[in-house]
Design a protein around this motif. Structure first.
Motif, PDB file in Angstrom:
ATOM      1  N   PRO A  72       7.854 -14.415   0.565  1.00 43.71           N
ATOM      2  CA  PRO A  72       8.227 -13.326  -0.343  1.00 43.71           C
ATOM      3  C   PRO A  72       9.304 -12.452   0.310  1.00 43.71           C
ATOM      4  CG  PRO A  72       6.117 -12.856   0.711  1.00 43.71           C
ATOM      5  CD  PRO A  72       6.530 -14.233   1.165  1.00 43.71           C
ATOM      6  N   ARG A  81       8.280  -6.758  -0.192  1.00 47.67           N
ATOM      7  CA  ARG A  81       7.105  -6.935  -1.050  1.00 47.67           C
ATOM      8  C   ARG A  81       5.848  -6.861  -0.186  1.00 47.67           C
ATOM      9  NH1 ARG A  81       6.841 -12.154  -4.235  1.00 47.67           N
ATOM     10  NH2 ARG A  81       8.704 -11.321  -5.209  1.00 47.67           N
ATOM     11  N   THR A  82       5.152  -5.728  -0.285  1.00 49.60           N
ATOM     12  CA  THR A  82       3.945  -5.514   0.511  1.00 49.60           C
ATOM     13  C   THR A  82       2.713  -5.274  -0.367  1.00 49.60           C
ATOM     14  OG1 THR A  82       4.509  -3.166   0.721  1.00 49.60           O
ATOM     15  CG2 THR A  82       5.217  -4.635   2.506  1.00 49.60           C
ATOM     16  N   TYR A 142       2.585 -11.595  -1.114  1.00 51.38           N
ATOM     17  CA  TYR A 142       3.194 -10.435  -0.455  1.00 51.38           C
ATOM     18  C   TYR A 142       2.835 -10.433   1.030  1.00 51.38           C
ATOM     19  CZ  TYR A 142      -1.464  -8.349  -0.743  1.00 51.38           C
ATOM     20  OH  TYR A 142      -2.801  -8.118  -0.607  1.00 51.38           O
ATOM     21  N   TRP A 143       3.566  -9.625   1.781  1.00 51.18           N
ATOM     22  CA  TRP A 143       3.333  -9.505   3.225  1.00 51.18           C
ATOM     23  C   TRP A 143       2.156  -8.567   3.479  1.00 51.18           C
ATOM     24  CZ3 TRP A 143       5.678 -12.770   6.389  1.00 51.18           C
ATOM     25  CH2 TRP A 143       6.864 -13.368   5.966  1.00 51.18           C
TER      26      TRP A 143
END
Length: 179
Positions: free
Chosen positions: A127, A131-132, A138-139
């Motif tokens: 991703p 993007r968390t 997501y990370w």
């Protein structure tokens, strides 16, 4: 005895001679294509794009586990071991965590009841770095240039904390392989 006159070659003649003696021309080193592919992929991730990357090579392999409470406990333990866990991607749709481990880990990874380790020739979609949170993968722990998750400690923590659900059957179905 005949003596040939000395002739200074032109610059073009010297260059042509050097090129001829240097071996196959215009062929990049075998590993340069891998490096170029890796750089393009990482630039895509940095630019905010989902980017498919080939596992193995010089980048990383991936360990896949369930993403339940036990897996989050493994992340917390790796935070303590590493002073901040290496990169981990959460995939809410599959209920998995993808742990980015050093390249070559697949060759040393012993079969594990709670995890699968994959390398080449498999691909992973990374991703964008920003993007968390969902939607989509997501990370959970962002990628840092200075570390990956060490496979040995990860293997032990996964055996101890047993994250469910295990990825084996669903992953085998997706990859078209049998257990």
């Amino acid at each position: 005895m005949t003596v040939e006159p000395l002739v200074d070659p032109s610059g073009a003649e010297v260059m042509a001679s050097l090129v001829a003696r240097s071996g196959p021309g215009q062929e990049p080193a075998a590993d340069m294509e891998d490096l170029a592919e890796a750089l393009r992929a990482l630039l895509g991730v940095e630019a905010g794009c989902d980017t498919r990357v080939r596992l193995g090579g010089n980048l990383f392999d991936v360990v896949i586990t369930g993403s339940g409470a036990q897996a989050y406990a493994v992340v917390a333990a790796m935070d303590k071991i590493q002073g901040g866990c290496g990169p981990v991607i959460e995939d809410p749709a599959n209920g998995w965590l993808y742990w980015l481990v050093p390249p070559g880990s697949t060759a040393r990874w012993e079969p594990h009841p709670y995890a699968v380790c994959l390398g080449a020739p498999h691909l992973i979609t990374l991703p964008p770095l920003e993007r968390t949170a969902p939607p989509g993968p997501y990370w959970l722990r962002p990628s840092a240039s200075d570390r990956l998750v060490p496979a040995g400690p990860l293997w032990g923590l996964l055996a101890q904390l047993r994250p469910d659900p295990t990825p084996h059957e669903l992953l085998a179905a997706q990859l078209g392989t049998h257990r």
